[in-house]
Design a protein around this motif. Structure first.
Motif, PDB file in Angstrom:
ATOM      1  N   ALA A  42       8.501  11.689  11.909  1.00 28.32           N
ATOM      2  CA  ALA A  42       7.769  12.708  11.152  1.00 28.32           C
ATOM      3  C   ALA A  42       7.169  12.106   9.885  1.00 28.32           C
ATOM      4  CB  ALA A  42       8.694  13.869  10.801  1.00 28.32           C
ATOM      5  N   ILE A  43       7.916  11.233   9.234  1.00 29.85           N
ATOM      6  CA  ILE A  43       7.413  10.586   8.015  1.00 29.85           C
ATOM      7  C   ILE A  43       6.223   9.697   8.342  1.00 29.85           C
ATOM      8  CG2 ILE A  43       7.978   8.823   6.288  1.00 29.85           C
ATOM      9  CD1 ILE A  43      10.788  10.076   6.159  1.00 29.85           C
ATOM     10  N   ASP A  44       6.331   8.898   9.421  1.00 26.28           N
ATOM     11  CA  ASP A  44       5.220   7.978   9.695  1.00 26.28           C
ATOM     12  C   ASP A  44       3.962   8.725  10.138  1.00 26.28           C
ATOM     13  OD1 ASP A  44       4.987   7.992  12.658  1.00 26.28           O
ATOM     14  OD2 ASP A  44       6.815   6.830  12.727  1.00 26.28           O
ATOM     15  N   LEU A  97      -0.323  -0.244  10.013  1.00 26.85           N
ATOM     16  CA  LEU A  97       1.030  -0.784   9.855  1.00 26.85           C
ATOM     17  C   LEU A  97       1.791  -0.083   8.733  1.00 26.85           C
ATOM     18  CD1 LEU A  97       0.065  -4.549  10.184  1.00 26.85           C
ATOM     19  CD2 LEU A  97       1.162  -3.136  11.940  1.00 26.85           C
ATOM     20  N   ILE A  98       1.067   0.624   7.864  1.00 27.33           N
ATOM     21  CA  ILE A  98       1.719   1.318   6.742  1.00 27.33           C
ATOM     22  C   ILE A  98       2.729   2.348   7.251  1.00 27.33           C
ATOM     23  CG2 ILE A  98       1.354   2.784   4.721  1.00 27.33           C
ATOM     24  CD1 ILE A  98      -1.412   1.483   4.404  1.00 27.33           C
ATOM     25  N   PRO A  99       2.332   3.266   8.160  1.00 28.02           N
ATOM     26  CA  PRO A  99       3.324   4.225   8.663  1.00 28.02           C
ATOM     27  C   PRO A  99       4.463   3.547   9.418  1.00 28.02           C
ATOM     28  CG  PRO A  99       1.085   4.921   9.211  1.00 28.02           C
ATOM     29  CD  PRO A  99       0.997   3.518   8.730  1.00 28.02           C
ATOM     30  N   ALA A 126       0.809  -1.222   0.000  1.00 25.24           N
ATOM     31  CA  ALA A 126       0.000   0.000   0.000  1.00 25.24           C
ATOM     32  C   ALA A 126       0.839   1.267   0.000  1.00 25.24           C
ATOM     33  CB  ALA A 126      -0.939   0.000   1.207  1.00 25.24           C
ATOM     34  N   LEU A 127       2.128   1.149   0.284  1.00 28.26           N
ATOM     35  CA  LEU A 127       2.997   2.325   0.217  1.00 28.26           C
ATOM     36  C   LEU A 127       3.181   2.808  -1.220  1.00 28.26           C
ATOM     37  CD1 LEU A 127       5.707   1.335   2.836  1.00 28.26           C
ATOM     38  CD2 LEU A 127       4.292   3.396   2.914  1.00 28.26           C
ATOM     39  N   ALA A 128       2.977   1.929  -2.184  1.00 27.72           N
ATOM     40  CA  ALA A 128       3.094   2.327  -3.590  1.00 27.72           C
ATOM     41  C   ALA A 128       2.077   3.425  -3.895  1.00 27.72           C
ATOM     42  CB  ALA A 128       2.861   1.130  -4.500  1.00 27.72           C
TER      43      ALA A 128
END
Length: 392
Positions: free
Chosen positions: A307-309, A282-284, A216-218
Motif C-alpha cells: 500500500a505504501i509503495d 525504483l523509489i516505491p 529522492a525519498l527525502a
C-alpha cells in the motif's frame, strides 16, 4: 328582512375579499447527504427539503410524482449511469419538511423540481439547487468502478538490459535534478536530496539509480525509509549491509527481497534487469523493502508495504504521468495495483483504500480475475490465494 340578509352577504363577501392570499409555497433549502448502513457508506442519498410555510399534500399519489432531480447543466455525468438519480421514497417528516431517498449519490449543484400543486400550492413548477458534499468527480470516485481505457499500460513488458548510461552517476544525477523540478520540490528538499545522493556510500549502494531512488525519498511521506536503510534507526540497530542489483535469493521469482548477513544486517537484492527502469520506478520499490526489518514476514506486512509503495507511485504519477507507460515490468505491476487501490476503500470509497468497497465492486474489472480489494490482490500475489487472515 330580505334586505338585511342581502346586506349581510355583501358585507361578508367584502370582508373576505380583503383577506390576503396565502403566501406562495417555496422550497428554502435542499441538502443531500449520503446514507449509511451499519456505519458503512452506501451509494444512496437522502435529500432534506425545507419549505417556507406549512403545506398539506393533496394526495400521496400526487406527492410521489411531484419531484424530479436533474444534474447540473453540461454535467459530465449526463448519460452515465452514475448520473441517474432515481427517487426511491418520499416522506413528510414535518409540516414544512420533506425527505426524499434517492438511489444514487448526488452532485453538488444538481437541481430539484417541485410541482407546487401537489403540496396544495399554485399550479407552477418550482426549482431549487441542491447542496451536497460531493462534486461530480466525487460522485464518480465514490460510486464508480474504474478500468483502463488504454490497455497498453497493463500489457506484458519486454525485459530490457541495462546500458552504460544507466550506470553513469552524472547522467543519473541530472535525471534526479529533473525529477525534483517535476515535483516542484522546495529549495531545502532539493539540497537535501542531492546531498544524500552525493554522500551515499557506494560500497553499500553501488548503483547510481538506487542511490537516486533512496535520495529522492527525502521530502516525501516515506522519507523514513532512507533512515531505516542507511542509518541505525531501525529494528536491526544497524544500517543495511548492501543495496544493489543482484538476483534475489530463493526459488520464488521475486522482484526484490530482503535477507540478512551473519551480523543481522539487511541485504536488499533487486532483480538486475530493473536497472534499466527509470529511477523513479525504483523509489516505491525501495520504500516497500524498507518496511521489512525484522526476520518475521506476514501477510499484513506485505499488504501495508505494498500500500505504501503504490500510494507513493500514484504521487509520482502526478508529477510525471508518462511513468505509467514505461516499458519496465515495474510500471505494469504498479499500474495494476494502483487500479486495485482506486477501486478499494471501505469507510470512504471515494478515496484510495485497501479493504473491500461496500458497493461490492471488483477491483480489476474485465480482467478475468476476481479480487474484492487491494488486500485480496496483494495476498494472492504473494501467497497464491487470499489467506484467511487477510483483512476483509
Amino acid at each position: 328582512m330580505g334586505g338585511i340578509l342581502a346586506l349581510t352577504v355583501v358585507l361578508t363577501v367584502s370582508c373576505n375579499s380583503n383577506n390576503p392570499p396565502p403566501t406562495p409555497i417555496r422550497p428554502l433549502q435542499a441538502n443531500a447527504e449520503r446514507l449509511y448502513e451499519n456505519d458503512l457508506p452506501l451509494a444512496r442519498s437522502v435529500v432534506h427539503i425545507h419549505f417556507n410555510r406549512e403545506f398539506k399534500p393533496v394526495t400521496l399519489r400526487a406527492l410521489n410524482t411531484a419531484f424530479q432531480l436533474k444534474l447540473p447543466e453540461d454535467s459530465p455525468l449526463t448519460g452515465h449511469s452514475l448520473g441517474e438519480m432515481p427517487i426511491e421514497n418520499i416522506e413528510v417528516v414535518s409540516s414544512q419538511t420533506i425527505e426524499i431517498t434517492v438511489g444514487s449519490l448526488i452532485a453538488n449543484g444538481s437541481t430539484l423540481q417541485v410541482m407546487a400543486k401537489a403540496l396544495s400550492g399554485s399550479d407552477e413548477e418550482l426549482t431549487i439547487t441542491i447542496s451536497s458534499e460531493f462534486t461530480e468527480l466525487g460522485v464518480v470516485l465514490a460510486g464508480g468502478v474504474f478500468g483502463f481505457d488504454d490497455l497498453s499500460v497493463v500489457a506484458p513488458r519486454q525485459v530490457e538490459e541495462p546500458t552504460a548510461v544507466d550506470r553513469d552517476s552524472n547522467v543519473v544525477r541530472a535525471e534526479l535534478q529533473d525529477h525534483l523540478e517535476d515535483r516542484q520540490a522546495s529549495v531545502t528538499v532539493r539540497e537535501t536530496v542531492l546531498a544524500l545522493y552525493d554522500g551515499m556510500a557506494e560500497e553499500i549502494v553501488p548503483a547510481p539509480k538506487l542511490r537516486a531512488a533512496l535520495a529522492a525519498l527525502a521530502g516525501t511521506f516515506a522519507d523514513a525509509a532512507v533512515r531505516s536503510l542507511l542509518s541505525p534507526e531501525n529494528c536491526t540497530g544497524t544500517r543495511a549491509a548492501f543495496i544493489g542489483f543482484q538476483k534475489p535469493p530463493g526459488e520464488a521469482e521475486l522482484i526484490a527481497r530482503v535477507t540478512y548477513d551473519d551480523n543481522g544486517r539487511r541485504i536488499l537484492s533487486i532483480r538486475p534487469d530493473l536497472e534499466a527502469a527509470p529511477f523513479e520506478l525504483l523509489i516505491p520499490l525501495v520504500a516497500h523493502e524498507a518496511i521489512h526489518c525484522d526476520q518475521v514476514d506476514s501477510l499484513e506486512e506485505e499488504i501495508v508495504a505494498s500500500a505504501i509503495d503504490v500510494f507513493l507511485y500514484i504521487h509520482l504519477l502526478l508529477s510525471k504521468p508518462e511513468l505509467a507507460f514505461d516499458t519496465s515490468p515495474l510500471a505494469r505491476n504498479f499500474n495494476i495495483e494502483a487500479l486495485a487501490m482506486l477501486n478499494s476503500g471501505r469507510k470512504t470509497p471515494e478515496a484510495l483504500g485497501i479493504l473491500p468497497s461496500p458497493h461490492g465492486r471488483e477491483v480489476l474489472p474485465e480482467s478475468g480475475v476476481m479480487h474484492r480489494s487491494f488486500a485480496d490482490l496483494i495476498a494472492s500475489s504473494y501467497f497464491g490465494e487470499t489467506n484467511s487472515s487477510a483483512p476483509v
